[in-house]
Design a protein around this motif. Structure first.
Motif, short mmCIF file in Angstrom:
data_model
loop_
_atom_site.label_atom_id
_atom_site.label_comp_id
_atom_site.label_asym_id
_atom_site.label_seq_id
_atom_site.Cartn_x
_atom_site.Cartn_y
_atom_site.Cartn_z
N PHE A 189 0.85 -1.18 0.00
CA PHE A 189 0.00 0.00 0.00
C PHE A 189 0.89 1.24 0.00
N SER A 190 0.41 2.32 -0.63
CA SER A 190 1.21 3.55 -0.68
C SER A 190 1.23 4.27 0.67
N SER A 191 0.24 4.02 1.53
CA SER A 191 0.21 4.61 2.87
C SER A 191 -0.49 3.63 3.80
N ASN A 192 -0.61 4.01 5.07
CA ASN A 192 -1.33 3.17 6.02
C ASN A 192 -2.78 3.03 5.56
N THR A 193 -3.27 1.81 5.52
CA THR A 193 -4.60 1.55 4.99
C THR A 193 -5.48 0.96 6.08
N ALA A 194 -6.70 1.47 6.17
CA ALA A 194 -7.65 1.02 7.20
C ALA A 194 -8.58 -0.05 6.63
N PHE A 195 -8.86 -1.06 7.45
CA PHE A 195 -9.81 -2.11 7.09
C PHE A 195 -10.78 -2.30 8.25
N ASN A 196 -12.05 -2.43 7.91
CA ASN A 196 -13.05 -2.75 8.94
C ASN A 196 -12.85 -4.17 9.40
N LEU A 197 -12.95 -4.38 10.69
CA LEU A 197 -12.89 -5.73 11.24
C LEU A 197 -14.31 -6.27 11.36
N LYS A 198 -14.43 -7.58 11.38
CA LYS A 198 -15.73 -8.23 11.45
C LYS A 198 -16.35 -7.98 12.83
N HIS A 245 -15.06 -1.74 14.52
CA HIS A 245 -13.63 -1.73 14.81
C HIS A 245 -12.85 -1.71 13.50
N VAL A 246 -11.71 -1.06 13.52
CA VAL A 246 -10.86 -1.00 12.33
C VAL A 246 -9.44 -1.35 12.69
N ILE A 247 -8.70 -1.76 11.69
CA ILE A 247 -7.26 -1.97 11.83
C ILE A 247 -6.59 -1.13 10.74
N LEU A 248 -5.53 -0.49 11.11
CA LEU A 248 -4.76 0.34 10.20
C LEU A 248 -3.40 -0.34 10.02
N VAL A 249 -3.09 -0.74 8.79
CA VAL A 249 -1.84 -1.46 8.54
C VAL A 249 -1.10 -0.86 7.35
N SER A 250 0.18 -1.08 7.37
CA SER A 250 1.04 -0.83 6.24
C SER A 250 1.90 -2.08 6.10
N GLU A 268 -5.62 -6.89 -2.28
CA GLU A 268 -6.98 -7.37 -2.01
C GLU A 268 -6.97 -8.53 -1.02
N MET A 269 -5.99 -9.43 -1.14
CA MET A 269 -5.87 -10.55 -0.20
C MET A 269 -5.66 -10.05 1.22
N VAL A 270 -4.82 -9.03 1.37
CA VAL A 270 -4.56 -8.48 2.70
C VAL A 270 -5.84 -7.89 3.27
N GLY A 271 -6.56 -7.13 2.46
CA GLY A 271 -7.81 -6.52 2.91
C GLY A 271 -8.85 -7.56 3.30
N THR A 272 -9.03 -8.56 2.47
CA THR A 272 -10.01 -9.62 2.75
C THR A 272 -9.63 -10.39 4.00
N TYR A 273 -8.34 -10.61 4.18
CA TYR A 273 -7.89 -11.33 5.36
C TYR A 273 -8.29 -10.59 6.63
N ILE A 329 6.06 -8.04 5.89
CA ILE A 329 6.52 -7.13 6.93
C ILE A 329 5.42 -6.11 7.19
N PHE A 330 4.97 -6.05 8.43
CA PHE A 330 3.96 -5.07 8.81
C PHE A 330 4.69 -3.86 9.42
N ASP A 331 4.79 -2.79 8.63
CA ASP A 331 5.45 -1.56 9.08
C ASP A 331 4.61 -0.89 10.17
N TYR A 332 3.33 -0.97 10.02
CA TYR A 332 2.42 -0.26 10.91
C TYR A 332 1.25 -1.19 11.21
N TRP A 333 0.85 -1.24 12.47
CA TRP A 333 -0.22 -2.14 12.91
C TRP A 333 -0.94 -1.45 14.06
N PHE A 334 -2.10 -0.89 13.78
CA PHE A 334 -2.86 -0.19 14.82
C PHE A 334 -4.32 -0.60 14.68
N TYR A 335 -4.91 -0.99 15.78
CA TYR A 335 -6.33 -1.39 15.77
C TYR A 335 -7.09 -0.63 16.83
N GLN A 336 -8.37 -0.48 16.58
CA GLN A 336 -9.22 0.24 17.50
C GLN A 336 -10.64 -0.28 17.41
#
Length: 168
Positions: free
Chosen positions: A60-69, A78-83, A111-116, A161-168
């Motif tokens: 991803f070009s920047s940190n990307t947010a994904f909704n969690l189930k 809840h969301v997770i923000l990853v790079s 897409e695989m990362v997002g779906t995961y 490699i997960f450069d950034y991993w933030f969840y809320q």
């Protein structure tokens, strides 16, 4: 008196036999090292490639947010923000240009990362081993996808490699 000397000789023979058996058994354990099954399980070798053998591609070009189930118990969003980066082999037998292969499939890999992550709950992401599990699962999925139309064996993707991993 004769009965005592015979029982004494028998007792000495039994002690000598047991001492000999103990010496043979300890020699066997010392030289054979126990069972071969236990020895084979302890001799796993892990090969780590050199840095020059690996290449890295940012997913991803920047940190990307994904909704969690969401779950029945927790209706909050809840969301997770990853790079993430893909670490892959620069040269791989059966693939002419691995960088071109990764870049051509970059959209599907993202897409695989997002779906995961969309299939995980906040409780799944909070676990200490969550990042390592995500790394392992995504690596397996990406390797299966990238090598499905190739005649190559092995793993093209070495690690995620997960450069950034933030969840809320």
């Amino acid at each position: 008196m004769e009965g005592k000397s015979t029982s004494f000789i028998i007792l000495i023979c039994v002690v000598a036999f047991l001492s000999l058996a103990l010496a043979l058994l300890s020699g066997y354990v010392l030289f054979m090292g126990g069972s071969s099954k236990g020895q084979a399980a302890n001799n796993k070798t892990i090969t780590v490639p050199k840095d020059s053998e690996l290449a890295v591609e940012q997913i991803f070009s920047s940190n990307t947010a994904f909704n969690l189930k969401t779950t029945n118990n927790d209706k909050n969003i809840h969301v997770i923000l990853v790079s993430a980066q893909i670490q892959y082999f620069a040269k791989f037998e059966g693939i002419k240009d691995t960088t071109a292969k990764i870049q051509a499939n970059k959209g599907k890999l993202a897409e695989m990362v997002g779906t995961y992550f969309q299939n995980l709950t906040i409780d799944d992401v909070k676990k200490p081993e969550a990042k390592e599990k995500a790394r392992s699962d995504l690596k397996k999925m990406m390797n299966e996808y990238l090598l499905q139309n190739e005649e190559a064996n092995g793993e093209l993707v070495y690690s995620i490699i997960f450069d950034y991993w933030f969840y809320q």
